[in-house]
Design a protein around this motif. Structure first.
Motif, mmCIF file in Angstrom:
data_model
loop_
_atom_site.group_PDB
_atom_site.id
_atom_site.type_symbol
_atom_site.label_atom_id
_atom_site.label_comp_id
_atom_site.label_asym_id
_atom_site.label_seq_id
_atom_site.Cartn_x
_atom_site.Cartn_y
_atom_site.Cartn_z
ATOM 1 N N GLY A 32 4.544 29.266 37.229
ATOM 2 C CA GLY A 32 4.846 30.792 38.018
ATOM 3 C C GLY A 32 6.221 31.201 37.463
ATOM 4 O O GLY A 32 6.811 32.144 38.129
ATOM 5 N N LEU A 33 6.777 30.726 36.270
ATOM 6 C CA LEU A 33 8.096 31.332 36.028
ATOM 7 C C LEU A 33 7.898 32.773 35.241
ATOM 8 O O LEU A 33 6.934 32.945 34.387
ATOM 9 N N ARG A 34 8.919 33.503 35.408
ATOM 10 C CA ARG A 34 9.044 34.961 34.710
ATOM 11 C C ARG A 34 9.304 34.375 33.290
ATOM 12 O O ARG A 34 10.055 33.449 33.060
ATOM 13 N N THR A 35 9.211 35.565 32.474
ATOM 14 C CA THR A 35 9.452 35.455 30.953
ATOM 15 C C THR A 35 11.091 35.001 30.759
ATOM 16 O O THR A 35 11.308 34.179 30.113
ATOM 17 N N ALA A 36 11.831 35.769 31.553
ATOM 18 C CA ALA A 36 13.284 35.480 31.523
ATOM 19 C C ALA A 36 13.666 34.295 31.984
ATOM 20 O O ALA A 36 14.724 33.373 31.318
ATOM 21 N N TRP A 85 10.742 32.128 22.190
ATOM 22 C CA TRP A 85 9.744 33.085 22.761
ATOM 23 C C TRP A 85 8.341 32.508 22.802
ATOM 24 O O TRP A 85 7.670 32.760 23.616
ATOM 25 N N ASN A 86 7.987 31.862 21.940
ATOM 26 C CA ASN A 86 6.892 31.182 21.819
ATOM 27 C C ASN A 86 6.542 30.040 23.099
ATOM 28 O O ASN A 86 5.691 30.095 23.650
ATOM 29 N N PHE A 87 7.775 29.471 23.542
ATOM 30 C CA PHE A 87 7.603 28.662 24.723
ATOM 31 C C PHE A 87 7.300 29.619 26.022
ATOM 32 O O PHE A 87 6.731 29.132 26.781
ATOM 33 N N VAL A 139 18.698 42.243 30.413
ATOM 34 C CA VAL A 139 17.879 42.631 29.215
ATOM 35 C C VAL A 139 16.504 42.789 30.010
ATOM 36 O O VAL A 139 15.704 43.722 29.452
ATOM 37 N N ASP A 140 16.166 42.055 30.538
ATOM 38 C CA ASP A 140 14.680 42.108 31.321
ATOM 39 C C ASP A 140 14.836 43.563 32.175
ATOM 40 O O ASP A 140 13.658 44.150 32.133
#
Length: 173
Positions: A32-36, A85-87, A139-140
């Motif tokens: 459930g984590l967001r990208t940031a 970023w891949n992670f 940045v997000d």
């Protein structure tokens, strides 16, 4: 000395990638984590690798900043950003310009956080990791705003082109 820093960077990277894999098999395991948040987790784990060496890290950074060492330093930073970023689940193609801009932005945040860490005397570098999260959130937010603005501009352009086409069609004999 340069070789020692490069060896340390390589060792840290290998250990870090294994940690990311163990963290839940990348983006799938961090649910459930967001990208940031995924990026913050990844970079925090990476920065913790050098935490024990903060007293000598300024010298390592100075060495990496020398012109003759810049190509290797840039390659190392690019590899770090790509792994993060891949992670986070971002597997865009290098043919997409956003692939480059995302990695360049993350590289800037990583370097700024690394410099912040040099002067952080909070327990377990909590101030550094708060700084990192704030930068990623900013940045997000900016990316969301820019994305919204671009979609609005695209919509307006499509409407304008449609009206021009309709106008041409009406004026044809």
């Amino acid at each position: 000395v340069k070789e020692l820093v490069e060896y340390f960077q390589e060792k840290c990277h290998e250990e870090w990638v294994k940690e990311l894999e163990a963290e839940g098999q990348g983006a799938e395991g961090s649910g459930g984590l967001r990208t940031a948040e995924k990026l913050a987790l990844a970079l925090e784990l990476r920065l913790k690798k050098q935490a024990d060496y903060m007293s000598t890290w300024p010298q390592a950074l100075a060495l990496q900043a020398l012109p003759q060492n810049a190509p290797a330093s840039i390659a190392n930073l690019a590899r770090t950003c790509d792994s993060a970023w891949n992670f986070a689940g971002e597997h865009a193609s290098p043919s997409d310009l956003r692939w480059y801009s995302k990695r360049m932005t993350l590289g800037g945040i990583y370097m700024a956080t690394e410099l912040y860490m040099l002067t952080d005397y909070s327990p377990d570098f909590v101030d550094t990791f708060d700084f990192l999260r704030r930068q990623l959130q900013e940045v997000d937010k900016a990316g969301s705003t820019a994305g919204f603005a671009m979609s609005q501009v695209q919509g307006l352009m499509e409407q304008a082109l449609s009206q021009i086409q309709n106008s041409k069609d009406r004026n044809r004999p």
